[in-house]
Design a protein around this motif. Structure first.
Motif, PDB file in Angstrom:
ATOM      1  N   ARG A 160       6.763  -4.114 -12.529  1.00 22.08           N
ATOM      2  CA  ARG A 160       5.336  -3.830 -12.701  1.00 22.08           C
ATOM      3  C   ARG A 160       4.557  -5.102 -12.398  1.00 22.08           C
ATOM      4  N   SER A 162       0.674  -6.755 -13.086  1.00 24.01           N
ATOM      5  CA  SER A 162      -0.537  -6.537 -13.876  1.00 24.01           C
ATOM      6  C   SER A 162      -1.349  -7.818 -13.969  1.00 24.01           C
ATOM      7  N   THR A 183      -8.655  -4.357 -16.694  1.00 22.72           N
ATOM      8  CA  THR A 183      -7.282  -4.064 -17.111  1.00 22.72           C
ATOM      9  C   THR A 183      -6.518  -3.453 -15.942  1.00 22.72           C
ATOM     10  N   ALA A 185      -3.266  -2.843 -13.726  1.00 20.65           N
ATOM     11  CA  ALA A 185      -1.810  -2.819 -13.849  1.00 20.65           C
ATOM     12  C   ALA A 185      -1.256  -1.678 -13.015  1.00 20.65           C
ATOM     13  N   SER A 186      -0.124  -1.937 -12.407  1.00 16.82           N
ATOM     14  CA  SER A 186       0.563  -0.853 -11.701  1.00 16.82           C
ATOM     15  C   SER A 186       1.380  -0.071 -12.708  1.00 16.82           C
TER      16      SER A 186
END
Length: 196
Positions: A160, A162, A183, A185-186
């Motif tokens: 991930r 982020s 915010t 994020a993947s």
């Protein structure tokens, strides 16, 4: 009469608010994984990743004003979990690994810089710099040289990318709480293992 108009206006405003919330389009992900692959080379588990990142206007403006943005690339070992817990106790290894990408803008030179630790590269455009964030090959995340071959065949993990809100300057950290633009994020993406 005035009370009934006020009551009617409250109902109308509540209905409009509900209709607007239902009609809000679903936003696309701001960070998407394009590549997440792993292989074992010389007893080391190595990752290669690539992400596509779209900065919301607030973050892009903050970057232009000189606020550096730190993105965290994380690897999470998902299988074999029992072996991961054993390794945690034996070697103090968390079944996770992380790497920071720091994106900065320099107004005087009109260039962007992406840093990983002490290594950095400069880019002419924001798009080029964003393509470098989360793009890595041969990132060693785990030593598996003493693992059984049956355990290495069962290896699985996910990655991930982020935005690290904790790395922002304090005033911006306050802005980040409760704001979707701050915010980024993947989703967690399963790593494809290239078995030899």
């Amino acid at each position: 009469m005035t009370a009934s108009i006020t009551h009617w206006l409250k109902k109308l405003s509540l209905g409009l608010l509900l209709a607007c919330s239902l009609a809000t389009p679903v936003l696309a992900d701001d960070i998407r994984a394009q590549k997440a692959e792993a292989e074992i080379s010389d007893g080391k588990l190595q990752l290669a990743t690539r992400f596509v990142t779209d900065l919301p206007p607030d973050l892009s403006e903050a970057l232009q004003q000189g606020v550096p943005l730190t993105f965290k690339l994380e690897f999470d070992l998902t299988r074999p979990r029992a072996y991961a817990y054993y390794t945690t106790l034996r070697d103090w290894f968390e079944p996770m690994a992380a790497l920071d990408f720091r994106l900065s803008y320099y107004r005087f030179t009109n260039r962007y810089r992406v840093s990983i630790g002490s290594l950095s590269t400069h880019y002419a455009t924001l798009d080029e710099a964003l393509r470098a964030v989360g793009n890595i090959s041969s990132w060693t995340v785990l030593d598996v040289s003493d693992w059984d071959s049956s355990e290495t065949r069962r290896l699985a993990g996910r990655v991930r990318l982020s935005l690290d809100i904790g790395a922002l300057p304090r005033p911006f950290q306050l802005n980040a709480f409760g704001s979707r633009d701050w915010t980024l994020a993947s989703d967690w993406t399963d790593v494809k293992f290239n078995r030899k």
